[in-house]
Design a protein around this motif. Structure first.
Motif, short mmCIF file in Angstrom:
data_model
loop_
_atom_site.label_atom_id
_atom_site.label_comp_id
_atom_site.label_asym_id
_atom_site.label_seq_id
_atom_site.Cartn_x
_atom_site.Cartn_y
_atom_site.Cartn_z
N TYR A 192 14.93 19.78 3.84
CA TYR A 192 13.76 18.91 3.68
C TYR A 192 12.58 19.86 3.54
N ASP A 212 9.38 23.56 11.69
CA ASP A 212 10.47 22.57 11.69
C ASP A 212 11.16 22.75 10.35
N ASP A 235 18.56 21.03 11.47
CA ASP A 235 17.18 20.52 11.60
C ASP A 235 16.67 21.02 12.94
N THR A 241 13.35 22.76 15.37
CA THR A 241 11.92 23.01 15.55
C THR A 241 11.70 23.97 16.72
N GLU A 284 14.45 16.04 19.91
CA GLU A 284 13.22 16.70 19.49
C GLU A 284 11.95 16.12 20.12
N GLU A 290 13.26 21.26 18.96
CA GLU A 290 14.31 20.40 18.39
C GLU A 290 15.61 21.17 18.23
#
Ligand code: GLY
Ligand code: MN
Ligand code: MN
Length: 470
Positions: free
Chosen positions: A219, A248, A260, A262, A391, A437
């Motif tokens: 992303y 992130d 994913d 963070t 997260e 996260e």
């Protein structure tokens, strides 16, 4: 990459759970500006769930009547080979994928109709509007990718969701590999952090690590000293010694599986006392939430637990006032933690969200109407094989903390004067935000943190910052 037999098994499971033919589309090239200048190709995730490295423009018909899978591929032409290089023949592709037949993509509509006869064919909406329109024309279904309620037949989506929610060994192995690349990207970014550089320099290092490992960002990378802007994709700020930077980001492998993660760290290498308090509270909430993950636990209760630990810390810091349990009940924690504790993860960073909450909210459960918890993306009872993110964060968002509507809502519960100190510290730039996260697999015995190798203890993070030197 998962093995060919992994994909074959997944297709067999799907064929066993449907009772009428299903047409799936991979999607094709989507132009970036003029028609022949394309964005990188990414197949639809459900298609990619069943096939290794799908070709652009492919389609597949699953027929439970005879257990067949027919793959439709573009014809191989000399011109394509001239511009894009040769591709394996249909015979080679049939063997590589282990499908029943490979047919010409141009014949898709005709062949699907021939095979289905009078039986209803179902399909799902995908991001490529042309492929979706073609599938609609063939199946007669009313679908719209942008409207989750119109993503496809409910029973079909639930069947797909059940399979995609249960990660098997090959899929977990892929997420682990994505996590390893993501770990490297984070440590490089931490090590290369120093005051006086722009955020984009670090973002470049992150995505450079991904690219060096044949991955792409799952992303748009969030890297900013404005951590309070939850999905901040701009990387234009000059980083000051006193800033906290939040990253992130997650690598996506060729298989489509991703991570994913963070982390947040001080640009100057040392958290201020206030930032350290915030960091420790977020980390305590993250650890408590992770520790709670095991089969049968309701994800919304994990969210609630994290809110409670955050509220304890925020009361300790003087930002919230009152009994932490009551503050959470009334939703006051959302002044500083305005989002949900996480989501499913897999082929999509918010896995299966194309289908709205259908897959990620258990039947009869709906979104809370309370600000903050309303953004919780998942409310299932956890099962072994589910991969979720955890997260929590604490943010100082001027638009929330100075908004009269919220000042009224949380009157007497939020110390707005104290919050204002955070909004104006750091030479009026404000504090920003801290989120931590990780990606967590629910296992028979409890859970496993797939991203555990990304440093997160405060001292370890501080030690890494700037360690690459100039
Ligand atoms: N990377 C977006 C999220 O954490 O949900
Ligand atoms: Mn996430
Ligand atoms: Mn994230």
């Amino acid at each position: 990459m998962p093995t060919p037999s992994h994909y074959k098994n997944r297709r067999a499971e799907f064929l066993d759970s449907i009772d009428s033919p299903v047409l799936l589309m991979a999607g094709g090239w989507i132009s970036r500006n003029y028609p022949a200048n394309w964005n990188p190709f990414r197949a639809d995730s459900t298609f990619q769930f069943f096939f290794a490295e799908p070709e652009p423009n492919s389609g597949a018909l699953f027929d439970p009547k005879d257990g067949s899978v027919t793959l439709f591929l573009d014809e191989r032409t000399a011109e394509d080979a001239l511009w894009h290089g040769p591709v394996p023949s249909f015979a080679d592709m049939k063997k590589a994928h282990g499908v029943t037949a490979v047919m010409k993509r141009a014949d898709l509509a005709k062949e699907v109709q021939k095979k289905a006869g009078k039986r209803k064919v179902r399909t799902v909406a995908i991001a490529d509007p042309r492929a979706t329109a073609e599938a609609i024309a063939i199946t007669g279904e009313e679908l719209d990718f942008r409207t989750p309620a119109k993503a496809g037949d409910k029973d079909l989506l639930l069947t797909i969701g059940k399979l995609r929610n249960h990660k098997v060994a090959d899929e977990v192995a892929e997420i682990r590999l994505a996590a390893a690349v993501t770990r490297e990207a984070f440590t490089v970014a931490m090590a290369r952090t120093r005051p006086g550089i722009y955020e984009q320099e670090l973002a470049g290092h992150v995505e450079g690590v991904f690219a060096r490992h044949g991955c792409v960002p799952a992303y748009n990378t969030i890297l900013s000293v404005r951590g309070e802007v939850l999905h901040n994709h701009a990387h234009g700020n000059l980083m000051l010694e006193t800033d906290v930077v939040l990253l992130d980001a997650g690598a996506e492998r060729k298989s489509g599986y991703c991570a994913d993660v963070t982390r947040a760290w001080p640009v100057g290498g040392h958290f201020s006392p206030e930032a350290a308090d915030v960091y420790d509270t977020v980390l305590a909430a993250e650890k408590a939430a992770i520790a709670a993950i095991k089969p049968g636990v309701r994800y919304r209760d994990v969210h609630r637990l994290a809110c409670r630990v955050l509220a304890d810390g925020l009361v300790g810091m003087g930002l919230l006032k009152g009994d932490p349990e009551e503050l959470v009940e009334k939703g006051a924690h959302a002044a500083f933690f305005p989002h949900g504790i996480g989501h499913l993860l897999g082929l999509d960073v918010h896995d299966t969200k194309t289908y709205g909450d259908l897959i990620s909210y258990a039947p009869g459960r709906t979104r809370s109407e309370q600000f903050g918890t309303a953004y919780l993306r998942l409310d299932l009872d956890l099962q072994p094989g589910m991969c979720v993110t955890i997260e929590p964060g604490i943010y100082f968002v001027p638009a929330i903390l100075r908004e009269p509507k919220f000042k009224k809502l949380w009157k007497g519960m939020v110390d707005f004067a104290k919050a204002e100190q955070f909004l104006t510290m750091n030479s009026l730039r404000g504090f920003g935000g801290i989120r931590i996260e990780d990606d967590v697999l629910c296992t028979d015995g409890g859970h496993e943190v797939l991203t555990a190798a990304v440093p997160k203890e405060r001292v370890a993070v501080e030690a890494l910052v700037g360690s690459a030197g100039l």
